[in-house]
Each structure stands twice: as structure tokens, then as C-alpha cells.
Write a protein that holds these residues in place. Structure first.
Motif, short mmCIF file in Angstrom:
data_model
loop_
_atom_site.label_atom_id
_atom_site.label_comp_id
_atom_site.label_asym_id
_atom_site.label_seq_id
_atom_site.Cartn_x
_atom_site.Cartn_y
_atom_site.Cartn_z
N GLU A 169 0.99 -1.52 -0.02
CA GLU A 169 0.06 0.40 -0.29
C GLU A 169 0.95 1.20 0.12
OE1 GLU A 169 -2.97 1.41 0.32
OE2 GLU A 169 -2.74 2.32 -0.35
N ASP A 170 0.38 1.71 -1.00
CA ASP A 170 1.57 2.95 -1.11
C ASP A 170 1.13 4.47 -0.26
OD1 ASP A 170 -0.87 3.11 -3.20
OD2 ASP A 170 0.39 5.03 -3.73
N GLU A 171 -0.15 4.89 0.05
CA GLU A 171 -0.74 5.24 1.29
C GLU A 171 -0.26 4.86 2.76
OE1 GLU A 171 -4.52 6.47 1.06
OE2 GLU A 171 -4.88 5.63 -0.20
N ASP A 212 -2.57 -3.52 -3.02
CA ASP A 212 -3.75 -1.71 -3.17
C ASP A 212 -3.36 -1.85 -4.95
OD1 ASP A 212 -4.87 0.66 -3.45
OD2 ASP A 212 -2.53 1.85 -3.82
N GLY A 266 -3.83 0.35 -6.86
CA GLY A 266 -3.24 2.08 -7.42
C GLY A 266 -2.11 2.06 -7.03
N LYS A 302 -11.84 0.51 -0.71
CA LYS A 302 -11.84 2.00 -0.37
C LYS A 302 -12.85 2.80 -0.03
CE LYS A 302 -6.68 1.66 -0.69
NZ LYS A 302 -5.72 2.37 -1.37
CA CA Z 1 -2.82 3.63 -4.07
#
Ligand code: CA
Length: 225
Positions: A7-9, A51, A53, A101
Motif C-alpha cells: 500500500e503506497d499511502e 492496493d 493503485g 476503499k
Molecule cells: Ca494507492
């Protein structure tokens, strides 16, 4: 179980890391697909949360690569609301389920637990062997409906062995269930924990289901259902 979270966030990644950790999992949490591929090559995981994205290589491409490398663990994808194409493509690429999400942690956890149960061949949220019953939701062991007092580490070892009953489980695999980092892993600790677990099981249930397979690991000999 050992989980890979991609997950990039940062905030969500930390949130998943800590909440899943509190639920008794060892979590490898990474911000991108490249790091995820590296971790998946180096370590064993029981499930991945991905994730779709992601910056750089997409979550979809990551799933395709993992599956092409014969990584067969269940994959739960995180998708944006309203993007039905994402879900379809994710499932087609080899994901097993999805959560949209923003989600409640409880929903993610319920789906994740269902995937883990199915992947180890159990359809109920309990595993039984002789007089012993594991409640996978409450993370509790019961003997004739009485709680068997186990430490969190003892419980994790017992659950892992029962999920993989009648298979030899390497000591290394059990260490991964307890410690996220290589440097903390000490095979002597596993021997001590397994020893304590055996004594408790013998005293409370009167059975000895855990065998040592010399040089290989441990075997839960009872049939679990
Ligand atoms: Ca993302």
C-alpha cells in the motif's frame, strides 16, 4: 499468519501494519510492487493484501508476476470505489477477493480470515482435533469448552501447526510466524515454546499431537477438521 501488505499511502499502510499486528499476524508492509516482489522472493507469506493503485508497477502487474512465479497464497485487493473494471481485472489476474476503499478494518479482517481459512482447507471459524478446539476468531484454545491458557506465541504456533496438520512444518516457518525480522529469530526459542505447548496439551487434553521430525521441523499428527 505472515502477511504481505502492499500500500503506497503511508497512513493506511501503518494502520494496516498495526491493526493486523494486534490481530496476531506478522506483517511485512511495503509501499510499492518492486519491494513486494523482493519480499515475496525472500520470504514465505500466507496471504497478501495489495492496493491496485500503486506508483510505478501497478498492483495488477504485481499480481500477475506473483502468480507467474507460482506464489499461490491468497491475494486480497484494495480497489477504489466505483471502479468495477479494477475488481474484474484484479480477480482475472489472480486475486481471490477485494475490499473497496474506504473500508472498515473489520470488513477487511473478516475477508482476510475467510481467505486464510479456505486456503488451509477449513470452512468453519474453528479447528478441532480430538478434545482440542481452536476458535480462530477469538484466538483461543479450548479443551472440553474450558479455555486452555496459552501465551500469544504458544497460540500462534499451535494454530499454524493445526492449519498445516499432517504436514512437516519447518522451524524457520514457525519463527516467521513470531518475528518479523530475521535478526530476532532464534531456533532455541521455538524449541522452548513447542516444549511448553506439548506439556500443556498433555496435561490438559491428555494427548501428544506434536512430533519432532529430526532435521526438518514439527508435525501435528492428529487429523484436524
Ligand atoms: Ca494507492
Amino acid at each position: 499468519m505472515k502477511l504481505l501488505v502492499v500500500e503506497d499511502e503511508a497512513l493506511l499502510r501503518h494502520h494496516l501494519f498495526s491493526r493486523l499486528g494486534e490481530s496476531g499476524h506478522v506483517v511485512d508492509a511495503v509501499p510499492d510492487a518492486e519491494e513486494a516482489l523482493y519480499r515475496a522472493q525472500e520470504y514465505h507469506h500466507d496471504l497478501a493484501v495489495i492496493d491496485l493503485g500503486l506508483p510505478g508497477m501497478s498492483g495488477l502487474e504485481l499480481i500477475r508476476q506473483l502468480r507467474s512465479q507460482d506464489k499461490s497464497f491468497p491475494i486480497l485487493i484494495l480497489t477504489a470505489r466505483g471502479n468495477w473494471q479494477d475488481k474484474v481485472e484484479g480477480l482475472a489476474a489472480g486475486a481471490d477477493d477485494y475490499v473497496v476503499k474506504p473500508f472498515q478494518f473489520e470488513e477487511l479482517e473478516a475477508r482476510l480470515n475467510a481467505l486464510l481459512r479456505r486456503s488451509s482447507g477449513f470452512t468453519q471459524s474453528t479447528i478441532e482435533a480430538g478434545p482440542l478446539l481452536l476458535d480462530l476468531n477469538r484466538k483461543q484454545a479450548l479443551v472440553n469448552a474450558q479455555a486452555l491458557p496459552l501465551t500469544a506465541y504458544e497460540y500462534r504456533i499451535l494454530e499454524y501447526l493445526m492449519r498445516h496438520h499432517q504436514q512437516v512444518v519447518a522451524k524457520e516457518r514457525l519463527m516467521e510466524q513470531l518475528y518479523p525480522n530475521d535478526e530476532e529469530r532464534d531456533p532455541n526459542v521455538i524449541e522452548v515454546l513447542v516444549g511448553r505447548l506439548r506439556r500443556k496439551l498433555e496435561a490438559e487434553c491428555g494427548f501428544k499431537p506434536i512430533e519432532t521430525v529430526r532435521g526438518l521441523g514439527y508435525l501435528f499428527t492428529e487429523r484436524c477438521r
